[in-house]
Motif scaffolding. Structure first.
Motif, PDB file in Angstrom:
ATOM      1  N   TRP A  27      -9.791  80.214 -27.553  1.00 15.33           N
ATOM      2  CA  TRP A  27     -10.440  79.173 -28.357  1.00 15.33           C
ATOM      3  C   TRP A  27     -11.431  78.307 -27.576  1.00 15.33           C
ATOM      4  N   PRO A  28     -11.239  78.030 -26.252  1.00 13.77           N
ATOM      5  CA  PRO A  28     -12.260  77.233 -25.566  1.00 13.77           C
ATOM      6  C   PRO A  28     -13.643  77.887 -25.571  1.00 13.77           C
ATOM      7  N   CYS A  29     -13.696  79.232 -25.514  1.00 16.05           N
ATOM      8  CA  CYS A  29     -14.994  79.929 -25.619  1.00 16.05           C
ATOM      9  C   CYS A  29     -15.668  79.589 -26.947  1.00 16.05           C
ATOM     10  N   ILE A  30     -14.859  79.612 -28.013  1.00 16.73           N
ATOM     11  CA  ILE A  30     -15.399  79.402 -29.356  1.00 16.73           C
ATOM     12  C   ILE A  30     -15.843  77.951 -29.523  1.00 16.73           C
ATOM     13  N   LEU A  31     -15.035  77.020 -29.042  1.00 19.84           N
ATOM     14  CA  LEU A  31     -15.380  75.604 -29.179  1.00 19.84           C
ATOM     15  C   LEU A  31     -16.644  75.272 -28.398  1.00 19.84           C
ATOM     16  N   ASP A  32     -16.776  75.833 -27.204  1.00 17.22           N
ATOM     17  CA  ASP A  32     -17.966  75.582 -26.406  1.00 17.22           C
ATOM     18  C   ASP A  32     -19.204  76.154 -27.091  1.00 17.22           C
ATOM     19  N   TYR A  33     -19.071  77.342 -27.651  1.00 16.44           N
ATOM     20  CA  TYR A  33     -20.172  77.951 -28.413  1.00 16.44           C
ATOM     21  C   TYR A  33     -20.584  77.046 -29.573  1.00 16.44           C
ATOM     22  N   LEU A  34     -19.610  76.535 -30.312  1.00 10.57           N
ATOM     23  CA  LEU A  34     -19.936  75.687 -31.458  1.00 10.57           C
ATOM     24  C   LEU A  34     -20.645  74.410 -31.033  1.00 10.57           C
ATOM     25  N   GLU A 397     -17.228  76.512 -12.844  1.00 10.14           N
ATOM     26  CA  GLU A 397     -16.874  77.834 -12.336  1.00 10.14           C
ATOM     27  C   GLU A 397     -15.354  78.000 -12.354  1.00 10.14           C
ATOM     28  N   PRO A 398     -14.863  79.240 -12.374  1.00 14.27           N
ATOM     29  CA  PRO A 398     -13.405  79.442 -12.327  1.00 14.27           C
ATOM     30  C   PRO A 398     -12.757  78.761 -11.123  1.00 14.27           C
ATOM     31  N   GLU A 399     -13.503  78.657 -10.016  1.00 18.26           N
ATOM     32  CA  GLU A 399     -12.968  77.993  -8.817  1.00 18.26           C
ATOM     33  C   GLU A 399     -13.010  76.469  -8.926  1.00 18.26           C
ATOM     34  N   ASN A 400     -13.759  75.959  -9.883  1.00 18.84           N
ATOM     35  CA  ASN A 400     -13.895  74.509 -10.090  1.00 18.84           C
ATOM     36  C   ASN A 400     -13.961  74.259 -11.592  1.00 18.84           C
ATOM     37  N   PRO A 401     -12.872  74.552 -12.300  1.00 18.55           N
ATOM     38  CA  PRO A 401     -12.944  74.634 -13.768  1.00 18.55           C
ATOM     39  C   PRO A 401     -13.039  73.286 -14.464  1.00 18.55           C
ATOM     40  N   ILE A 402     -13.635  73.329 -15.639  1.00 25.26           N
ATOM     41  CA  ILE A 402     -13.588  72.201 -16.565  1.00 25.26           C
ATOM     42  C   ILE A 402     -12.259  72.263 -17.311  1.00 25.26           C
ATOM     43  N   SER A 403     -11.585  71.139 -17.423  1.00 26.37           N
ATOM     44  CA  SER A 403     -10.301  71.103 -18.123  1.00 26.37           C
ATOM     45  C   SER A 403     -10.522  71.189 -19.637  1.00 26.37           C
ATOM     46  N   GLU A 404      -9.457  71.489 -20.363  1.00 24.68           N
ATOM     47  CA  GLU A 404      -9.561  71.519 -21.828  1.00 24.68           C
ATOM     48  C   GLU A 404      -9.968  70.143 -22.367  1.00 24.68           C
ATOM     49  N   GLU A 405      -9.484  69.093 -21.735  1.00 22.92           N
ATOM     50  CA  GLU A 405      -9.867  67.738 -22.163  1.00 22.92           C
ATOM     51  C   GLU A 405     -11.361  67.504 -21.942  1.00 22.92           C
TER      52      GLU A 405
END
Length: 446
Positions: A27-34, A397-405
């Motif tokens: 779902w984070p992929c979809i929310l970011d796309y939206l 980046e995966p090594e420095n990710p953005i949190s869901e929040e």
């Protein structure tokens, strides 16, 4: 050996291994796309209306953020363009492409017309669309870029088509036919990203559109060549120098969508390490523009050509320019959508500081890229001091990710930018998180 059949068989094996634990993380992929598409709909609102009218208008497919519906082809193209124009959509650094905008735009149309029956199938399409996009792009880079091709456009076409085919439960033969149709439809050159061109989002929208059409052609039984990818006049021979087949077919745990980056800054990803380093230095030392003698940015080779312009004349050009992005970030303290405006493009203070920025290759950083897309920023002050900051993995980046929040904050920020209320954004976010159970409701909200 038939590499095209190997790729389709690999995708089918990978799809068979998708379980609920993976589905619940998409779902984070979809929310970011939206969020990106909603902001893009506001940025392109006048162009969208005219383009949709010119392409025939009326239909039942939602154009995101516009309270407007259109025919499948127009909606697919426009949603793909919307999702990329803000330069905030996700990407994959090893392939130098943005997988989400074309894949999700094609899938949205396929779900809206009823080709995709449920949320789980929709999510499987996303997962496998990212898989083929990232693997195909990684296999042909950097030669693909050096030949002048735009991987989001070319690999995005193939991945969008395969995503629809997987989500719609195509047979192996239909997927092979879809692959052939997508390969011959794949196009897009990097000249379109150079200022003053505004056609970079068109490349992305067209990838979604061509992928969606290719999936339709693939289903009706028109046969393609034996090996559209590896044939003597196929995709690889035409569009790449060397092909890393190990990257294309390597068995590895997890899925490629888990290796995507999420953007925090509204500029080309090649600019992000330098932007982040500049922001860190400005925050730590609080210097003024007039105190700066020069700024040297040491980075990898592929981050230079097309991104080292010190003088820009448009917002689209500014987002491709590391000197402008760094200067604007220092002056405004930000690098979001609100930083990349016509007003700032013509801001004399930002222009003055950008003119002092030099982007230079560091051969050691070239050697370690794309494993690290590093930048070393030296801000040389007139008092003789040099302020230095290195960033290897910029935020997202995966090594420095953005949190869901943080991702939800980005979504709400983009929605508010486009004039959406917190209430409607919250409903859309909640529905997106539970999309596997309510695909139709999600589409209606768009």
């Amino acid at each position: 050996m038939n590499i095209s059949e190997d790729v389709v068989d690999f995708i089918l094996r990978k799809e068979a291994g998708i379980d609920e634990s993976i589905i619940d993380t998409v779902w984070p992929c979809i929310l970011d796309y939206l969020g990106c598409a909603i902001a893009g709909s506001y940025m392109m609102q006048n162009e969208i209306k005219e383009l949709d009218t010119n392409l025939g208008g009326a239909g039942n497919i939602p154009i995101i953020g516009c309270r407007r519906r259109s025919n499948p082809l127009s909606a697919t193209l426009i949603n793909g363009m919307e999702a990329h124009v803000a330069e905030l959509d996700d990407g994959y650094r090893y392939g130098m492409l943005h997988p989400g905008a074309p894949v999700l735009s094609a899938l949205l149309t396929a779900a809206s017309v009823g080709i995709i029956k449920d949320g789980r199938s929709f999510i499987k399409g996303i997962i496998m669309g990212y898989e083929i996009a990232c693997r195909l792009a990684e296999a042909i880079q950097p030669g693909h870029k050096l030949k002048g091709y735009h991987a989001t456009a070319t690999c995005g076409t193939v991945s969008s088509a395969i995503a629809v085919g997987i989500a719609a439960d195509y047979t192996r033969q239909q997927l092979l036919q879809t692959l052939s149709a997508a390969v011959t439809s794949a196009s897009g050159v990097l000249e379109m990203i150079d200022a003053p061109s505004q056609l970079k989002p068109y490349n992305v929208g067209r990838a979604a559109l061509n992928g969606y059409i290719s999936a339709g052609v693939g289903k009706i039984g028109l046969s393609g060549p034996k090996d559209p990818l590896g044939g003597n006049r196929g995709f690889f021979k035409s569009m790449a120098e060397d092909v890393n087949q190990e990257a294309l077919l390597a068995e590895e745990p997890g899925c490629k969508f888990q290796q995507r980056y999420t953007k925090a800054y509204a500029a080309c990803r090649h600019c992000h390490s330098a932007i982040e380093a500049a922001l860190m230095l400005a925050d730590t030392y609080g210097f003024e523009e007039h105190e700066v003698r020069s700024i040297d940015i040491h980075t990898y080779k592929l981050a230079i050509y097309g991104h080292d312009q010190r003088c820009v004349s448009s917002v689209s050009g500014a987002k491709m320019s590391t000197p402008f992005s760094v200067a604007a970030a220092i002056i405004t303290g930000n690098a979001g959508l609100e930083t990349f405006t016509e007003e700032n493009v013509h801001n004399e203070v930002i222009q003055s500081l950008a003119s002092k920025v030099h982007v230079l290759e560091d051969k050691q950083l070239t050697e370690i890229s794309p494993g690290k897309r590093s930048a070393i920023v030296d801000i040389n002050l007139k008092n003789g001091k040099t302020l230095r900051q290195t960033v290897d993995h910029p935020l997202g980046e995966p090594e420095n990710p953005i949190s869901e929040e943080e991702l939800q904050k980005k979504f709400f920020s983009l929605g508010r930018y486009a004039g959406k209320s917190d209430e409607e954004l919250r409903i859309l976010a909640d529905t997106t998180i539970n999309i596997k159970n309510n695909l139709s409701e999600w589409i209606n909200l768009l």
